[in-house]
Scaffold this motif. Structure first.
Motif, PDB file in Angstrom:
ATOM      1  N   ALA A   1       5.773   3.918   0.050  1.00 49.45           N
ATOM      2  CA  ALA A   1       5.045   2.659   0.233  1.00 49.45           C
ATOM      3  C   ALA A   1       5.464   1.999   1.526  1.00 49.45           C
ATOM      4  CB  ALA A   1       5.310   1.720  -0.937  1.00 49.45           C
ATOM      5  N   GLU A   2       4.530   1.234   2.084  1.00 46.78           N
ATOM      6  CA  GLU A   2       4.864   0.512   3.318  1.00 46.78           C
ATOM      7  C   GLU A   2       5.907  -0.553   3.009  1.00 46.78           C
ATOM      8  OE1 GLU A   2       2.679  -2.694   4.246  1.00 46.78           O
ATOM      9  OE2 GLU A   2       1.946  -2.888   2.194  1.00 46.78           O
TER      10      GLU A   2
ATOM     11  N   VAL B   1       6.482   7.388  -4.914  1.00 43.23           N
ATOM     12  CA  VAL B   1       5.471   6.844  -4.012  1.00 43.23           C
ATOM     13  C   VAL B   1       6.125   6.456  -2.702  1.00 43.23           C
ATOM     14  CG1 VAL B   1       3.765   5.009  -3.679  1.00 43.23           C
ATOM     15  CG2 VAL B   1       4.174   5.919  -5.977  1.00 43.23           C
TER      16      VAL B   1
ATOM     17  N   GLU C   1       0.868  -1.187   0.000  1.00 41.21           N
ATOM     18  CA  GLU C   1       0.000   0.000   0.000  1.00 41.21           C
ATOM     19  C   GLU C   1       0.903   1.236   0.000  1.00 41.21           C
ATOM     20  OE1 GLU C   1      -3.233  -0.733   0.064  1.00 41.21           O
ATOM     21  OE2 GLU C   1      -2.887  -2.873   0.480  1.00 41.21           O
ATOM     22  N   GLY C   2       0.457   2.288  -0.699  1.00 47.16           N
ATOM     23  CA  GLY C   2       1.296   3.480  -0.741  1.00 47.16           C
ATOM     24  C   GLY C   2       0.513   4.736  -1.077  1.00 47.16           C
ATOM     25  N   ARG C   3       1.214   5.853  -1.050  1.00 49.06           N
ATOM     26  CA  ARG C   3       0.598   7.143  -1.376  1.00 49.06           C
ATOM     27  C   ARG C   3       1.578   7.914  -2.243  1.00 49.06           C
ATOM     28  NH1 ARG C   3      -3.434  10.290   0.883  1.00 49.06           N
ATOM     29  NH2 ARG C   3      -3.793   8.806   2.544  1.00 49.06           N
TER      30      ARG C   3
ATOM     31  N   ARG D   1      -4.691   0.932  -8.939  1.00 52.29           N
ATOM     32  CA  ARG D   1      -5.673   1.646  -8.147  1.00 52.29           C
ATOM     33  C   ARG D   1      -6.128   0.733  -7.010  1.00 52.29           C
ATOM     34  NH1 ARG D   1      -7.301   6.220 -10.347  1.00 52.29           N
ATOM     35  NH2 ARG D   1      -6.602   5.826 -12.466  1.00 52.29           N
ATOM     36  N   PRO D   2      -6.208   1.244  -5.785  1.00 47.04           N
ATOM     37  CA  PRO D   2      -6.712   0.368  -4.710  1.00 47.04           C
ATOM     38  C   PRO D   2      -8.178   0.025  -4.955  1.00 47.04           C
ATOM     39  CG  PRO D   2      -6.399   2.614  -3.922  1.00 47.04           C
ATOM     40  CD  PRO D   2      -5.899   2.597  -5.328  1.00 47.04           C
TER      41      PRO D   2
ATOM     42  N   ASP E   1      -2.639  10.774  -4.094  1.00 53.67           N
ATOM     43  CA  ASP E   1      -3.468   9.588  -4.402  1.00 53.67           C
ATOM     44  C   ASP E   1      -2.947   8.364  -3.655  1.00 53.67           C
ATOM     45  OD1 ASP E   1      -4.876  11.145  -6.102  1.00 53.67           O
ATOM     46  OD2 ASP E   1      -4.012  10.313  -7.961  1.00 53.67           O
ATOM     47  N   THR E   2      -3.874   7.548  -3.185  1.00 57.80           N
ATOM     48  CA  THR E   2      -3.432   6.262  -2.625  1.00 57.80           C
ATOM     49  C   THR E   2      -3.320   5.266  -3.769  1.00 57.80           C
ATOM     50  OG1 THR E   2      -5.698   5.707  -2.154  1.00 57.80           O
ATOM     51  CG2 THR E   2      -4.414   6.538  -0.319  1.00 57.80           C
ATOM     52  N   VAL E   3      -2.273   4.475  -3.733  1.00 55.66           N
ATOM     53  CA  VAL E   3      -2.035   3.501  -4.801  1.00 55.66           C
ATOM     54  C   VAL E   3      -1.591   2.170  -4.176  1.00 55.66           C
ATOM     55  CG1 VAL E   3      -1.381   5.152  -6.587  1.00 55.66           C
ATOM     56  CG2 VAL E   3       0.343   4.285  -5.006  1.00 55.66           C
TER      57      VAL E   3
ATOM     58  N   ARG F   1       3.728  10.699  -3.436  1.00 57.18           N
ATOM     59  CA  ARG F   1       4.286  11.868  -2.759  1.00 57.18           C
ATOM     60  C   ARG F   1       4.395  13.031  -3.743  1.00 57.18           C
ATOM     61  NH1 ARG F   1      10.264  11.660  -1.726  1.00 57.18           N
ATOM     62  NH2 ARG F   1       9.869   9.947  -0.291  1.00 57.18           N
TER      63      ARG F   1
END
Lengths: 310, 366
Positions: B259-260, B257, B244-246, B364-365, B278-280, B248
């Motif tokens: 990401a965890e 991005v 999961e990531g966002r 896309r999540p 955006d969350t990706v 930046r």
């Protein structure tokens, strides 16, 4: 041989040895388990089937003289059977009637079995139990019921008269071969439906899909796939109805009249009023052999037909 | 999508009571194509195939085969034939009779019939097996007979319902190649149902991935494997690591991005329309991750962890790498080149992971 000596050695060993030996023999030999399983039935069959048949054959070789049996072995009864025209004639007619009954029963049973196997989705068990419903009443009662239905003033005749379709009651429907066939076909219906149902139920539905897929419509799919695959059921049904009905004497006696008389009636009268047990035994033995022969001819015919169609 | 559709599935649904086995599916299949319907069991792929064969009627929608609407066409009038999952070999007939079953209507002479059947037997390499009974055949032979029985009708479309499912691995791999070659030589359109993604990748020109009655994606094996557009497809075909990531930032032709587990990931921006905030979902194939021992300074597209587990598969090894502060390991696949994988499975515990920008997929999540 080796194992036997081994077991013998064990039998002589300390307590538990014999039991252990039996146990081992049981685990080791599949046939031993199989025979143990069938042994009650096998013993019953030998005592209740093979022995009486032996007695019957023995009896048929004696003759009746007054109230006594003449115990010299002779084929006189068999000579009498084939000497008098009535015996072979009635036997031949019995086989014909039974064949007709078997044919009619299977013909009527097949659609019903097909319906339950292919079109009933739920509660199949209910349908199967409903089929056995007539058996909940006595056989004799059912035959009498047919007498009432087919009789001179019976349900069929009075119904047709009331409707004005006939003026005189029909006489050809009771006390003849037709009545015997109708009554027997009804009485034995369940014995035909169940084996046919089982064989139809077993058919993999994808085989029917495959036949459709390969271009065959419903009729040809039935003839080329469903019917051949249900043949074991049809054969079983035919034999289950044919074999016992040849010897039936209650139905012909009650609804058969003079033309519907069957071999069972002759055997019964020989043992009963005729008081000629050896003669009755001879008729029974001959009719048994003839039924066997008829079954062989039938099975041979089925085999030939299969080859012809393949 | 090919412009000339030979099979047109238009907005087709199939309902069984309240269950929507197939829900508004549209697919076009070109002539001569090897098309796979791929999905887990219960996804509706077999129902769709049975509708093509005519065993089930669509609740809604229409199927055209060679420009013919099929709604009023029973199975025995359709120009399609099917290889059934259990092969449906007629048990009361021998091999010859099974193969010749569909030719009755053509009313061939005995010699023509012999010629056709022998040709089919040659095609499936079972010459001389004509008199064998259906029950004397091995699984692979049954599969071939089912194939010959269908192909001898010279159908426009051959439908195959998991035809290789019952075979053992070696035979299945051999039959995959043979089936593919056969399809090329006869030039018939094949529609193939399978739940085995590897099988679909090996054999098909195009694949439709189905889930819960829907078609999620249609594409070439390469396209679906390398550029899946949905998380389900990415997960179902092959193996995939998800993070999961966002986003930046989006600058200088790159998307950065956070990401965890793997920190900063950089991706070429051209392929995506994600913007900052955006969350990706970052997706990474195990075979695209390179692993080496040590603890380097981290930059973008790198991670660090310790090997927690390894599965040795012969040609490669699957190595599970635990990153700091996370329970879920990252899966790394390592080719067993000159024994590299076998030594890696009991080598250095502390490792660095690295991958290229092109290897990263942003989804896309859901």
């Amino acid at each position: 041989m080796k194992e036997q000596t081994l077991h013998a050695a064990e039998a002589g060993s300390p307590p538990g040895g014999l039991r252990e030996g039996v146990r081992r023999a049981f685990l080791r030999h599949e046939w031993l388990r199989a025979y143990t399983l069938v042994s009650p039935t096998l013993i019953l069959l030998i005592v209740a089937m093979a022995a009486p048949i032996g007695v019957l054959v023995g009896l048929s070789l004696w003759t009746q003289s007054g109230m006594e049996f003449d115990r010299t072995l002779t084929l006189a009864n068999y000579e009498t059977f084939f000497g008098k025209k009535i015996y072979p004639l009635v036997l031949w007619r019995s086989i014909q009637i039974s064949a007709l009954v078997a044919f009619a029963t299977v013909l009527l049973a097949y659609p019903l079995a097909y319906f339950i196997a292919f079109h009933v989705q739920r509660h199949k068990m209910v349908w199967l139990i409903l089929i056995t419903l007539p058996f909940w009443t006595s056989y004799l009662l059912r035959v009498f019921a047919w007498k009432l239905i087919l009789g001179y003033n019976g349900v069929v005749n009075s119904g047709l008269t009331t409707l004005g379709l006939i003026e005189q009651p029909l006489e050809f429907i009771l006390y003849n071969v037709t009545a015997v066939v109708i009554t027997l076909a009804h009485a034995w219906a369940a014995f035909a439906i169940l084996p046919i149902y089982v064989s139809l139920e077993k058919i993999d539905r994808s085989l029917i899909d495959a036949a459709h897929d390969l271009g065959e419509g419903p009729v040809m799919t039935f003839l080329r796939v469903t019917l051949p695959l249900s043949m074991p059921g049809v054969i079983a049904a035919t034999l289950l109805v044919f074999i016992p009905t040849v010897g039936d004497y209650v139905t012909p006696k009650l609804v058969g009249g003079t033309t519907g008389i069957m071999i069972g009636n002759l055997i019964q009268s020989a043992f009963g009023r005729g008081a000629n047990w050896p003669m009755g035994a001879a008729i029974a033995v001959i009719s048994m052999l003839m039924v066997t022969l008829a079954v062989c001819v039938f099975l041979g015919g089925v085999k030939g037909l299969k080859k012809l169609l393949a | 999508m090919p412009d000339e559709a030979f099979i047109s599935i238009l907005d087709v649904s199939k309902h069984f009571g309240p269950v929507k086995a197939v829900d508004r599916v549209s697919i076009n299949i070109a002539q001569g194509e090897f098309f796979a319907l791929l999905g887990p069991s219960g996804c509706g792929k077999t129902t769709l195939l049975r509708m093509l064969a005519g065993f089930e009627a669509p609740t809604l929608g229409e199927i055209y085969i060679d420009d013919q609407p099929t709604a009023s066409m029973p199975p025995y009038q359709r120009p399609v034939n099917m290889v059934f999952q259990n092969y449906a070999i007629f048990p009361h007939l021998n091999v010859y009779q099974n193969i010749a079953f569909g030719l009755r209507k053509e009313k061939l002479s005995r010699s023509d019939l012999d010629a056709r059947v022998n040709e089919a037997l040659a095609l499936i390499k079972l010459e001389g097996y004509g008199t064998r009974g259906a029950n004397e055949l091995s699984g692979g032979q049954r599969q071939r007979v089912a194939l010959a029985r269908a192909l001898i009708k010279r159908p426009k479309v051959l439908l195959l319902d998991e035809p290789l499912g019952a075979l053992d691995k070696k035979l299945r791999e051999q039959m995959q190649i043979e089936l593919r070659q056969l399809q090329k030589s006869v030039g018939i359109t094949f529609v193939f149902v399978t739940h085995d993604q590897e099988e679909a990748l090996t054999m098909s020109d195009r694949i439709a991935v189905m889930s819960e009655g829907h078609v999620l994606e249609i594409g070439s094996p390469e396209g679906l494997y390398e550029r899946p557009r949905t998380r389900f497809v990415a997960d179902f075909i092959g193996t995939m690591n998800f993070f999961e990531g966002r986003v930046r930032a989006r600058e200088g032709g790159k998307i950065a991005v956070d990401a965890e587990r793997v920190g900063e990931v950089q991706v070429p921006a051209d392929d995506y329309d994600f913007n900052a905030g955006d969350t990706v979902v970052v997706a990474l194939r195990p075979e695209n991750i390179r692993m080496r021992p040590g603890r380097p300074d981290l930059t973008a597209n790198m991670a660090h962890g310790t090997m927690s587990n390894a599965a040795y598969l012969g040609d490669r090894a699957h190595i599970y790498v635990q990153t700091e502060g996370s329970e879920q390991p990252i899966l790394v696949a390592m080719q067993n080149l000159d024994g590299a994988a076998s030594s890696a499975t009991h080598g250095e515990r502390s490792v660095a992971l690295q991958w290229s920008e092109q290897a990263v997929l942003l989804l896309r999540p859901e």
